[in-house]
Design an enzyme around this catalytic site. Structure first.
Site, short mmCIF file in Angstrom:
data_model
loop_
_atom_site.label_atom_id
_atom_site.label_comp_id
_atom_site.label_asym_id
_atom_site.label_seq_id
_atom_site.Cartn_x
_atom_site.Cartn_y
_atom_site.Cartn_z
N SER A 165 0.83 -1.20 0.00
CA SER A 165 0.00 0.00 0.00
C SER A 165 0.87 1.26 0.00
O SER A 165 1.68 1.44 -0.91
CB SER A 165 -0.96 -0.08 1.19
OG SER A 165 -1.92 0.94 1.15
N HIS A 205 -2.34 -1.24 -4.41
CA HIS A 205 -3.80 -1.25 -4.54
C HIS A 205 -4.31 0.19 -4.48
O HIS A 205 -3.54 1.12 -4.27
CB HIS A 205 -4.47 -2.13 -3.48
CG HIS A 205 -4.30 -1.68 -2.07
ND1 HIS A 205 -4.76 -2.39 -0.99
CD2 HIS A 205 -3.72 -0.57 -1.52
CE1 HIS A 205 -4.47 -1.76 0.13
NE2 HIS A 205 -3.84 -0.65 -0.16
#
EC number: 3.4.21.92
Length: 194
Positions: free
Chosen positions: A98, A123
């Site tokens: 992330s 993501h």
């Protein structure tokens, strides 16, 4: 319980005890080994600024083993890395997920690394909203703007198209170190020195 090791350094002036992070900082090494929140970001930013003030020409080494965290805290670190004069080498150990993967890609071009068994996960930003419909609409608009900003920067840092980034970050996308290199998130997979 968070134990921080202490190291003893012996010099001609005697012995001195350091916590391990302070000792690493002497060698221009910063460790990001947790989720990214405002406190962690303030600590990392402070260390980056301190090392720049100490020597604006020498590289800084940012080791990353992080599940990610706050987007705004991550942007504080990202912007500081881009703002300071010294090159920041980023090295993924374990996992950069992330916002951790975003910071991994933030390193100086040609100086972004991962160890052979490290993993990288990209993501789209996560968020939640509750309240009245207008509040939910405001939150949704904000997260879409944030996603567009993250995707634009990732495209610039990796050489991928924005469309490809959007497709690849639609869901959790786990990459090996070699795949992260091929994708453009890092420049090299570090091999053992032995």
């Amino acid at each position: 319980m968070n134990l921080i090791p202490t190291v003893i350094e012996t010099t001609n002036r005697g012995e001195r005890a350091y916590d391990i992070y302070s000792r690493l900082l002497k060698d221009r090494i910063i460790m990001l080994g947790s989720a990214i929140d405002d406190n962690v970001a303030n600590s990392i930013v402070s260390q980056l600024l301190f090392l720049q003030a100490q020597d604006a020409e020498k590289d800084i080494y940012l080791y990353i083993n992080s599940p990610g965290g706050s987007v705004t805290a991550g942007f504080a670190i990202y912007d500081t890395i881009q703002h300071i004069k010294p090159d920041v080498q980023t090295i993924c150990i374990g996992m950069a997920a992330s916002m951790g993967s975003f910071l991994l890609a933030a390193g100086a071009k040609g100086k972004r690394f991962a160890l052979p068994n490290a993993e990288v996960m990209i993501h789209q930003p996560l968020g939640g909203a509750q309240g009245q419909a207008t509040e939910i609409e405001i939150a949704a608009t904000h997260i879409l703007k944030t996603r567009a900003k993250l995707n634009k920067i990732l495209a610039e840092r990796t050489g991928q198209s924005i469309e490809q980034i959007e497709k690849d970050t639609d869901r959790d996308n786990f990459l090996t170190a070699d795949e992260a290199k091929e994708y453009g998130l890092i420049d090299e997979v570090m091999q053992p020195e032995k």
